[in-house]
Design an enzyme around this catalytic site. Structure first.
Site, short mmCIF file in Angstrom:
data_model
loop_
_atom_site.label_atom_id
_atom_site.label_comp_id
_atom_site.label_asym_id
_atom_site.label_seq_id
_atom_site.Cartn_x
_atom_site.Cartn_y
_atom_site.Cartn_z
N SER A 114 38.03 35.84 11.03
CA SER A 114 38.02 34.75 11.84
C SER A 114 36.95 33.69 11.61
O SER A 114 36.89 32.66 11.86
CB SER A 114 38.39 34.85 13.16
N SER A 144 35.80 40.26 11.22
CA SER A 144 35.69 38.89 11.23
C SER A 144 34.37 38.13 10.63
O SER A 144 34.38 37.03 10.40
CB SER A 144 36.09 38.33 12.75
N LYS A 149 29.02 29.80 15.33
CA LYS A 149 30.62 30.18 15.32
C LYS A 149 31.04 29.39 16.80
O LYS A 149 30.31 29.61 17.81
CB LYS A 149 31.25 31.37 15.25
#
Lengths: 486, 96
Positions: A154, A178, A79
């Site tokens: 997210s 997330s 990420k």
């Protein structure tokens, strides 16, 4: 079987027996990315050339008879909120356009030591603020199971990349769900470790008392492998806790007979998708058939979690994001004539709408005259939420809930109303406020073919029991073997 | 109304966040809706409850004061939007 569809443990076997090379594995992924990534848009950047160098180096080491590490040759996606030395790290924010970290996050150091191949950085909601990845300042990631739907957020890029076989596994970060919510939406496994279990050094801060890095994988065994590599005390993070890291993989096979699983009545609410509820009830039956004991429990302060979270998280965010001052790094608006307007303009043009909203809410909650009414109030309710879990864990080892009230929603469906988007995190947020670990894994599909996720919550630092229960369930079902029709 | 336009302007200044005129009213309305939702916390009596700012016991973490490698000046300045020799350059901060 395609190399790109394999798990970490399956690839480990092939690589160790020298049936394939790290370079062959990597080339298969680069080919797959060339074919599929255009549809999914999971990556901020694919680091193919450096990956090729890494893979070749690992192949030479293995050829020379060296032990190249437990993840030698395994391609991972990271990420874009995790700092990677010499590789751009943007948090999918325009304000960090072109930022190149001068150091590696501790998790990256650990993964590199274990021999992983960095395949690329994944798209996300800007600064991890969002539940659909639509808040990225750069691109929209699509759900591999239905391209008109969101991958969740997210960590939506990481989840979509794992589900679409664009990487073997990935890392995400979880501040209010997330990792777990996108794992549910994309039909993969996601782990939010106990606060303090994994070092946050090099994780770009959103809400420092809530953030944790965790694995996103194709099955539970992979999650156990990856967590074992990244977990552990780190002197660079003063909130990392010095407790021993067990051998998660070795403990997977333990029986669940007699284990007490709490089912909180507050998590089966009005407005929940009936197909989600049916799948969760069926999952409880599976675990009972394996010998676990399900019992009804109550977490009475659940309905206050979202309100509490949006004060605590935004207050911390407003403080953390003060560092984007256009001086040391990041975007600077050129037209500013003095220092104050340089701050104001750079932040106005560099941040997206959701980030601005949260900075505003957090600044308001911390400002003179409102601190007691909002921020302090939220910290007190946080104590109540935490106590709900402490009381419950005297009666059971694990809590089982749906991960999200619905399957993946449509792109654009919730962007107009921030509050509707916030409420999609209703089942995941409490774990961050209480600091406890959570695991999400697939437990079914809707008639329309969308994945449904099951959430297991556990006692602090007891990820091993969560993974054990998740593994037992996974062994008894086939959901994790399904692939999206791409 | 939970929050006025004047308050939004004040908070934006505190946060060093520029907001265009058309952003201002939208921001006010959205914050208003969120704060109205957050009001539900007042249903709970928390007078006797201690706040939790961190879930783990937080203590000062100390270490020996030993010299270890750090970033070079060039590395530290490499991401600067504007630099002059060994310095971060910013617009004028003192009146001439």
């Amino acid at each position: 079987m395609e190399l790109t569809g394999l798990t970490i443990h399956e690839l480990q076997g092939l690589l160790r027996r020298r049936e394939v090379t790290a370079k062959q594995v990597l080339m298969a992924f680069l080919k797959r990315i060339a074919q599929v990534e255009g549809k999914i848009q999971a990556y901020m950047a694919v680091t193919g050339l450096e990956a090729l160098r890494m893979a070749s180096r690992l192949d030479r080491r293995r050829h020379a008879g060296e032990d190249a590490g437990p993840l030698a040759g395994i391609p991972l996606a990271i990420k874009d909120v995790i700092c990677t030395q010499d590789v751009p790290t943007t948090c999918s924010s325009r304000i960090l356009d072109g930022f190149i970290p001068p150091y590696d996050a501790t998790v990256m150091r650990r993964l590199n030591q274990a021999g992983m191949v960095l395949l690329g950085k994944t798209n996300m909601d800007e600064f991890a603020m969002g539940s659909s990845t639509e808040n990225s300042g750069y691109k929209v990631t699509r759900n591999p199971w239905d391209l008109d739907r969101v991958p969740g957020g997210s960590s939506g890029g990481s989840a979509a990349a794992v589900a679409a076989d664009l990487c073997t596994a990935a890392l995400g970060s979880d501040t209010g769900g997330s990792i777990r919510q996108p794992a549910a939406f994309c039909g993969i496994v996601g782990v939010k470790p106990t606060y303090g279990r994994v070092s946050r050094y090099g994780l770009v801060a959103f809400a420092s008392s809530l953030d944790q890095i965790g694995p996103m994988t194709k099955d539970v065994r992979d999650a156990a492998i990856l967590l074992g590599v990244i977990a552990g005390h780190d002197t660079c993070d003063s909130t990392s806790v010095n407790v021993p890291v067990p051998d998660y993989v070795a403990q997977l096979g333990r029986e669940v007979t007699g284990l007490r699983i709490g089912i909180p009545k507050e998590y089966f609410i009005e407005g929940m998708d009936p197909e989600v509820e049916t799948a969760i009830r069926a999952a409880i039956n599976v675990l009972e058939s394996l010998g676990a004991k399900a019992e009804s429990i109550s977490l009475p302060h659940t309905e206050y979690a979202v309100a509490t979270y949006y004060l605590v998280a935004t207050a911390e965010a407003s403080s953390n994001l003060a560092r984007y001052d256009a001086v040391k790094y990041g975007f600077r608006a050129r037209e500013a004539k003095d220092l104050l307007s340089m701050y104001m303009k750079s932040r106005q043009n560099g941040f997206g709408a959701e980030v601005k909203r949260r900075i505003m809410l957090g600044t308001y909650a911390l400002s003179a005259g409102y601190y007691d009414a909002y921020y302090l109030k939220a910290l007190k309710v946080r104590t109540l939420i935490r106590k709900d879990f402490e009381d419950t864990f005297k009666r059971c080892e694990v809590i089982l809930t749906p991960t999200a009230p619905t399957p993946a929603f449509r792109l654009g469906e919730k962007t107009a109303d921030p509050l509707t988007m916030y409420l999609s995190d209703i089942f995941t947020i409490s774990a961050n406020l209480a600091g406890i670990p959570g695991v999400c894994l697939p437990c079914g599909f809707t008639r329309a073919g969308l994945p449904i996720g099951l959430q297991l919550l556990g006692k602090p630092f007891d990820e091993a029991t969560l993974l054990q229960v998740a593994f037992a369930y996974e062994q008894a079902t086939e959901w994790h073997r399904r692939k999206p029709p791409l | 109304m939970k929050i006025t336009r004047r308050e939004v302007e004040h908070v934006a200044r505190l946060a060093r966040l520029g907001l265009a005129d058309e952003e201002m009213e939208r921001m006010r309305a959205q914050l208003d809706a969120i704060l109205t939702y957050i009001d539900k916390l007042n249903q709970l009596d928390t007078r006797e409850i201690k706040p939790t700012s961190h879930v783990i016991p937080m203590t000062n973490v100390l270490r020996e004061d030993v010299v270890s490698p750090s970033l070079s000046q060039d590395q530290a300045l490499a991401n600067a939007p504007d630099r002059h020799e060994a310095f971060f350059r910013v617009p004028r901060i003192l009146e001439a």
